[in-house]
Design a protein around this motif. Structure first.
Motif, PDB file in Angstrom:
ATOM      1  N   PHE A  15     -38.445 -95.002  22.221  1.00  0.00           N
ATOM      2  CA  PHE A  15     -39.756 -94.352  22.092  1.00  0.00           C
ATOM      3  C   PHE A  15     -40.188 -93.763  23.432  1.00  0.00           C
ATOM      4  N   GLU A  16     -40.095 -94.552  24.497  1.00  0.00           N
ATOM      5  CA  GLU A  16     -40.472 -94.081  25.828  1.00  0.00           C
ATOM      6  C   GLU A  16     -39.636 -92.879  26.247  1.00  0.00           C
ATOM      7  N   ASN A  17     -38.337 -92.947  26.020  1.00  0.00           N
ATOM      8  CA  ASN A  17     -37.458 -91.837  26.380  1.00  0.00           C
ATOM      9  C   ASN A  17     -37.791 -90.588  25.570  1.00  0.00           C
ATOM     10  N   ALA A  18     -38.063 -90.775  24.283  1.00  0.00           N
ATOM     11  CA  ALA A  18     -38.401 -89.640  23.423  1.00  0.00           C
ATOM     12  C   ALA A  18     -39.724 -89.011  23.841  1.00  0.00           C
ATOM     13  N   LEU A  19     -40.685 -89.814  24.291  1.00  0.00           N
ATOM     14  CA  LEU A  19     -41.959 -89.269  24.770  1.00  0.00           C
ATOM     15  C   LEU A  19     -41.747 -88.340  25.964  1.00  0.00           C
ATOM     16  N   ALA A  20     -40.766 -88.663  26.786  1.00  0.00           N
ATOM     17  CA  ALA A  20     -40.469 -87.820  27.943  1.00  0.00           C
ATOM     18  C   ALA A  20     -39.846 -86.493  27.521  1.00  0.00           C
ATOM     19  N   ILE A  21     -39.210 -86.478  26.369  1.00  0.00           N
ATOM     20  CA  ILE A  21     -38.549 -85.262  25.875  1.00  0.00           C
ATOM     21  C   ILE A  21     -39.489 -84.410  25.036  1.00  0.00           C
ATOM     22  N   TYR A  22     -40.210 -85.073  24.122  1.00  0.00           N
ATOM     23  CA  TYR A  22     -41.070 -84.366  23.173  1.00  0.00           C
ATOM     24  C   TYR A  22     -42.531 -84.491  23.597  1.00  0.00           C
ATOM     25  N   ASP A  23     -43.015 -83.518  24.370  1.00  0.00           N
ATOM     26  CA  ASP A  23     -44.401 -83.577  24.833  1.00  0.00           C
ATOM     27  C   ASP A  23     -45.356 -83.104  23.745  1.00  0.00           C
ATOM     28  N   LYS A  24     -46.636 -83.090  24.076  1.00  0.00           N
ATOM     29  CA  LYS A  24     -47.667 -82.803  23.066  1.00  0.00           C
ATOM     30  C   LYS A  24     -47.573 -81.399  22.488  1.00  0.00           C
ATOM     31  N   ASP A  25     -46.884 -80.500  23.166  1.00  0.00           N
ATOM     32  CA  ASP A  25     -46.756 -79.130  22.682  1.00  0.00           C
ATOM     33  C   ASP A  25     -45.479 -78.894  21.864  1.00  0.00           C
ATOM     34  N   THR A  26     -44.672 -79.924  21.694  1.00  0.00           N
ATOM     35  CA  THR A  26     -43.425 -79.792  20.948  1.00  0.00           C
ATOM     36  C   THR A  26     -43.718 -79.679  19.450  1.00  0.00           C
ATOM     37  N   PRO A  27     -43.193 -78.640  18.800  1.00  0.00           N
ATOM     38  CA  PRO A  27     -43.346 -78.565  17.340  1.00  0.00           C
ATOM     39  C   PRO A  27     -42.665 -79.768  16.682  1.00  0.00           C
TER      40      PRO A  27
END
Length: 82
Positions: A15-27
């Protein structure tokens, strides 16, 4: 974090790693996060994120005491002063 679905340490790290990849602007951010974690629904991921944000607010506002760390034994000849 609140008592929702149980998260393993591995799922938390994913989850933490994915948060670093998919920011709030990611579709499709929430779908991407759920897919990256595996075994969690979009709603579970959203709730986990909301819990994380609340935890951070509590820590930053001083409502959660910092842990007291024991001083490590010796510096093995290193000088950490200025």
């Amino acid at each position: 974090m609140s008592a929702g679905s149980s998260w393993t340490p591995k799922q938390n790290k994913l989850f933490e790693n994915a948060l670093a990849i998919y920011d709030k602007d990611t579709p499709e951010r929430w779908h991407n996060l759920a897919r990256a974690v595996g075994g969690k629904t979009v709603e579970e991921v959203k709730m986990h994120y909301a819990d994380l944000v609340e935890d951070i607010k509590q820590i930053e506002s001083g409502h959660v005491p910092l842990p007291s760390y024991k001083k490590a034994g010796g510096t093995k000849g290193y000088n950490f002063d200025g």
